[in-house]
Design an enzyme around this catalytic site. Sequence first.
Site, PDB file in Angstrom:
ATOM      1  N   HIS A 222      89.445 -46.400  34.183  1.00 16.88           N
ATOM      2  CA  HIS A 222      89.614 -46.265  32.728  1.00 16.88           C
ATOM      3  C   HIS A 222      89.222 -47.585  32.086  1.00 16.88           C
ATOM      4  CE1 HIS A 222      92.882 -43.992  34.798  1.00 16.88           C
ATOM      5  NE2 HIS A 222      92.427 -43.011  34.055  1.00 16.88           N
ATOM      6  N   ASP A 416      45.870 -49.054  38.299  1.00 13.69           N
ATOM      7  CA  ASP A 416      45.929 -49.159  39.763  1.00 13.69           C
ATOM      8  C   ASP A 416      44.769 -48.437  40.455  1.00 13.69           C
ATOM      9  OD1 ASP A 416      46.592 -46.587  39.260  1.00 13.69           O
ATOM     10  OD2 ASP A 416      48.443 -46.565  40.423  1.00 13.69           O
ATOM     11  N   THR A 514      36.595 -36.526  34.564  1.00 14.28           N
ATOM     12  CA  THR A 514      37.296 -36.798  35.819  1.00 14.28           C
ATOM     13  C   THR A 514      36.248 -37.160  36.866  1.00 14.28           C
ATOM     14  OG1 THR A 514      37.076 -34.582  36.747  1.00 14.28           O
ATOM     15  CG2 THR A 514      38.988 -34.975  35.304  1.00 14.28           C
TER      16      THR A 514
END
Length: 584
Positions: A222, A416, A514
């Site tokens: 508590h 990355d 892509t």
Amino acid sequence: MVSTKHFVHDPDKLVASAISAIPIANPSLAVDVENKIIYRKVAESEKVSVISGGGAGHEPSFASYVGKGILNAAVSGSIFASPSSSQILTALTSKVASNKGILQVIMNYTGDALNFGLGSEKAKAAGKQVETVIVGDDVGVGRQKSGKVGRRGIAGTVLVHKIVGAAADSGFTLKQCRDLAQLVARNIVSVGCSLSHVHVPGSEPVTETLEEDQIEIGMGIHNEQGSERVKTPDLPLLVEKLLKQLLDPNDKDRAFLGQLRPEDEWVLLLNNLGGVSPLEMGAILNEVVSALGSNYSIKPKRVYSGTFMTSLNGLGFSISLLRIEAIPFKSDTSFIDLLDYPHETIGWTGPQARFWDTTSTQNNFSTEAVAAERIEASGLNFNKTAFKESVSAGLQAVISAEAQITKYDDVVGDGDCGTTFKRGAEAVLSFLQDDRLPDDPVVAMTEIANTVEKAMGGTSGAIFSIFLTGFAEGLREIQPGAGKSVGMKEWCDAASYALKTLYSYTPARPGDRTLVDAFHPFIDTVSQTGDVQDAAKKAMQGAESTATMAAKLGRSTYVRDLENTPDPGAVGVATFFEGFAKTF
Ligand SMILES: *[C@@H]1O[C@H](CO)[C@@H](O)[C@H](O)[C@H]1NC(C)=O
Ligand SMILES: *[C@@H]1O[C@H](CO)[C@@H](O)[C@H](O)[C@H]1NC(C)=O
Ligand SMILES: *[C@@H]1O[C@H](CO)[C@@H](O)[C@H](O)[C@H]1NC(C)=O
């Protein structure tokens, strides 16, 4: 700062609503919302009833431990406040069977001790048999500092509930249940630590806060003050400190278990105070178990790790250790039997150890698993010298282009891509240089696919691996097999097959920005004309053309301004083809 954001702010509505939710998940239970009592619909009059309770905010304690095999009823107060004696009296007199008596197992807080005490006195006056056991397992604050307040009850209490609940269900008498609860409680030590205080919904913001780099050892459930604040140490140092508080027999202020015997056996409960990620809990469990083993030669017989008693969304954990003792009046039953005893609650998340097979050391699939990994030879062969020369040249080009690819990915991705491509290229290059290239082209392609996947990981690892695995499948399609050497036409057919395989896993097509924008023109051109150099040129043009395309898929979709940067993946693939083509 302790966050004051919540989904529900009204504390009374919150508790009433949460308690009402329990029978939804466990229909064997009923709720008395007015008195905040959760109880079993079936009262088994030939058995002792076990009840518990306390403030809300410690879920799944205690309402979710109601169910056959653990608690017969639980009484809840408001958040961090004890229930009243009249709520408790209602539970004792009308929500549980009392023919064989009722045992209350509660935690050592002033309000709980008073209200459950008063409730039981009133119930006794009404003719009920009631015993009460109070658990104070916390060692966080030592004898000196805790003084008259005594030890508080924390997560170790649930081990008492589990054991004594099973005992009651299996027919222990009231006196046996009480003695057992006391025996278990005496042998539990617990300690917690927290990164932060918690905020109670609907209350003022917490003023007392820990610094960014502080951990409080022994903080209560508590927000009560602990024994000390330490600068965030390494996890091993923190765990060492906590275990010392639990077990050190020379700690004059603690040593609540006295001397430890080498033959002692233990149960470990690692408890999430509500806000620690399960990922971190895993690392903490690993550290606790290894420190227990290396420094105390303790290898727990049972390990429970999870969320058993919270402090709302507390960013902390507690460690409880239970020393296993024989049950003097019931020699055919052990703590472990009772911990493993079946139950029908939604809160207890211990393993179903009853079903464990601890004798086998290996699974019996191992030989088949090895067989599945073996790649069947195709009977084809290929010019390994030429393959190595061309592929190596492509890979070298990719490695040299790392900085360029990284520069593009810094703009359109997370930066990355260059290092990932380089990692993959280096792994394949060393596979080729180490002379590990198999004579069979299907086996070779499959192993290269595995090498790339392992080295690159993530999405790009998967994409290349699918392409190369498709390539291997495409080669295998070549008939009739035995002795046939793979030539230009076969390589091209296999490459087209690989692209089709890739298309079955990604919606990306030429124009979508892509790496397909490099793959497609290369494979298309070389299949039609057999001109590798021209195909490589088309691949580079395709990659460069992505600079003006909008992103529809993948990493760049969320980037607002692509600054006319080409897709780094497409550039990486085209660079490979450029290096590759120079050897023709
Ligand atoms: C509970 O606290 C009281 C003081 O409030 C103390 O006297 C008692 O020893 C504690 N009980 C347990 C079981 O720790
Ligand atoms: C090992 O346990 C002892 C006794 O509790 C303690 O003093 C010591 O710091 C512990 N060492 C490590 C490495 O945990
Ligand atoms: C294999 O390729 C190398 C290098 O391109 C070449 O010198 C050699 O003649 C080829 N071997 C066969 C059997 O075609």
